[in-house]
Design a protein around this motif. Structure first.
Motif, PDB file in Angstrom:
ATOM      1  N   TYR A  54       0.715  -1.103   0.016  1.00 30.77           N
ATOM      2  CA  TYR A  54      -0.085   0.110  -0.019  1.00 30.77           C
ATOM      3  C   TYR A  54       1.074   1.243  -0.020  1.00 30.77           C
ATOM      4  N   VAL A  55       0.298   2.141  -0.849  1.00 29.25           N
ATOM      5  CA  VAL A  55       0.965   3.608  -0.560  1.00 29.25           C
ATOM      6  C   VAL A  55      -0.116   4.700  -0.302  1.00 29.25           C
ATOM      7  N   ILE A  56       0.486   5.874  -0.135  1.00 23.34           N
ATOM      8  CA  ILE A  56      -0.575   6.901   0.089  1.00 23.34           C
ATOM      9  C   ILE A  56      -0.908   7.668  -0.756  1.00 23.34           C
ATOM     10  N   ASP A  57      -2.267   7.628  -1.353  1.00 24.32           N
ATOM     11  CA  ASP A  57      -2.627   8.563  -2.431  1.00 24.32           C
ATOM     12  C   ASP A  57      -2.272  10.127  -2.219  1.00 24.32           C
ATOM     13  N   GLU A  58      -1.576  10.705  -3.048  1.00 28.78           N
ATOM     14  CA  GLU A  58      -1.423  12.100  -2.780  1.00 28.78           C
ATOM     15  C   GLU A  58      -2.402  13.040  -2.602  1.00 28.78           C
ATOM     16  N   LEU A  70      -4.432   5.295   2.078  1.00 25.11           N
ATOM     17  CA  LEU A  70      -3.823   4.261   1.647  1.00 25.11           C
ATOM     18  C   LEU A  70      -4.484   3.488   0.342  1.00 25.11           C
ATOM     19  N   VAL A  71      -3.751   3.165  -0.458  1.00 25.10           N
ATOM     20  CA  VAL A  71      -4.176   2.475  -1.842  1.00 25.10           C
ATOM     21  C   VAL A  71      -3.433   1.440  -2.279  1.00 25.10           C
ATOM     22  N   PRO A  72      -3.931   0.165  -2.697  1.00 27.97           N
ATOM     23  CA  PRO A  72      -2.750  -0.829  -3.002  1.00 27.97           C
ATOM     24  C   PRO A  72      -2.093  -0.421  -4.167  1.00 27.97           C
ATOM     25  N   THR A  73      -1.187  -0.920  -4.389  1.00 30.25           N
ATOM     26  CA  THR A  73      -0.173  -0.553  -5.475  1.00 30.25           C
ATOM     27  C   THR A  73       0.681  -1.808  -6.215  1.00 30.25           C
ATOM     28  N   ILE A  74       1.165  -1.814  -7.207  1.00 31.86           N
ATOM     29  CA  ILE A  74       1.738  -2.709  -7.944  1.00 31.86           C
ATOM     30  C   ILE A  74       3.177  -2.930  -7.180  1.00 31.86           C
ATOM     31  N   ARG A  75       3.516  -4.402  -6.990  1.00 31.63           N
ATOM     32  CA  ARG A  75       4.633  -4.972  -6.419  1.00 31.63           C
ATOM     33  C   ARG A  75       5.837  -4.518  -7.061  1.00 31.63           C
TER      34      ARG A  75
END
Length: 209
Positions: free
Chosen positions: A60-64, A69-74
């Motif tokens: 998960y990363v932070i949506d600016e 927090l949103v899932p992201t590609i590894r």
């Protein structure tokens, strides 16, 4: 050299090259045979096996824009030994134990005592960087890879790292032989892990029998 701190993945790439050159063994094979296998790190690998893929946490990363927090590609990259090794927190605990025991795990010695002392000796006092900022206190400097600190009369070693969606942290109290390893699927969460780790290690010291 010795004038300023620059976070350098290139330096660790050089280490991998030297290991291959002097051992005549590919880096990944050398680490598997000399570290992962002796430390019984059976769920640690440079590339996750199919059974490991099934257990991998979603990063998960932070949506600016929203701050959520949103899932992201590894992230996938071959930057050994600078980073990106897959494993479990129990495997990390084995690595921690080996360092708390001054290079020994279950009677197996990984490195000589003299070498271990060099690893844990402060090599450089200036301590500053995007990953290390906020860790512990003004006593912190660099050993060989480990961050070395003094706190309440004890010597601490620590290190953190991250890629988008994952943050890891490990700290050990060399004098008390206690430590904490934390793996998370959150982005740039270093300062939170530092706070959790120090509280946990203080509890371990308080209730140590």
């Amino acid at each position: 050299p010795m004038t300023k701190v620059v976070y350098s993945n290139m330096a660790y790439t050089l280490i991998a090259y030297l290991i291959e050159r002097y051992s005549k063994v590919p880096y990944r094979k050398y680490i598997q045979e000399n570290i992962f296998d002796p430390l019984e790190m059976k769920d640690t690998a440079f590339a996750p096996r199919p059974d490991m893929e099934e257990r991998l946490a979603i990063p998960y990363v932070i949506d600016e824009k929203t701050g959520s927090l949103v899932p992201t590609i590894r992230l996938k990259a071959n930057v050994w030994p600078a980073g990106i090794v897959y494993g479990t927190v129990t495997n990390q605990a084995h690595w921690l134990i080996a360092n708390l025991n001054r290079g020994v795990f279950k009677k197996h010695r990984l490195i000589r005592e003299e070498t271990f002392k060099q690893v844990m000796r402060r090599q450089y006092n200036q301590f500053n960087g995007p990953v290390s900022a906020g860790w512990l206190n003004a006593s912190t400097g660099y050993g060989l890879t480990w961050w070395i600190s003094q706190r309440k009369g004890d010597t601490y070693f620590a290190h953190s790292g991250s890629v988008p969606g994952f943050t890891a942290f490990m700290v050990g109290n060399l004098d008390q032989k206690t430590g904490v390893a934390i793996l998370t699927n959150g982005h740039k969460s270093h300062k939170y892990l530092y706070n959790v780790a120090i509280k946990a290690i203080d509890l371990l010291k308080a209730y140590k029998k």
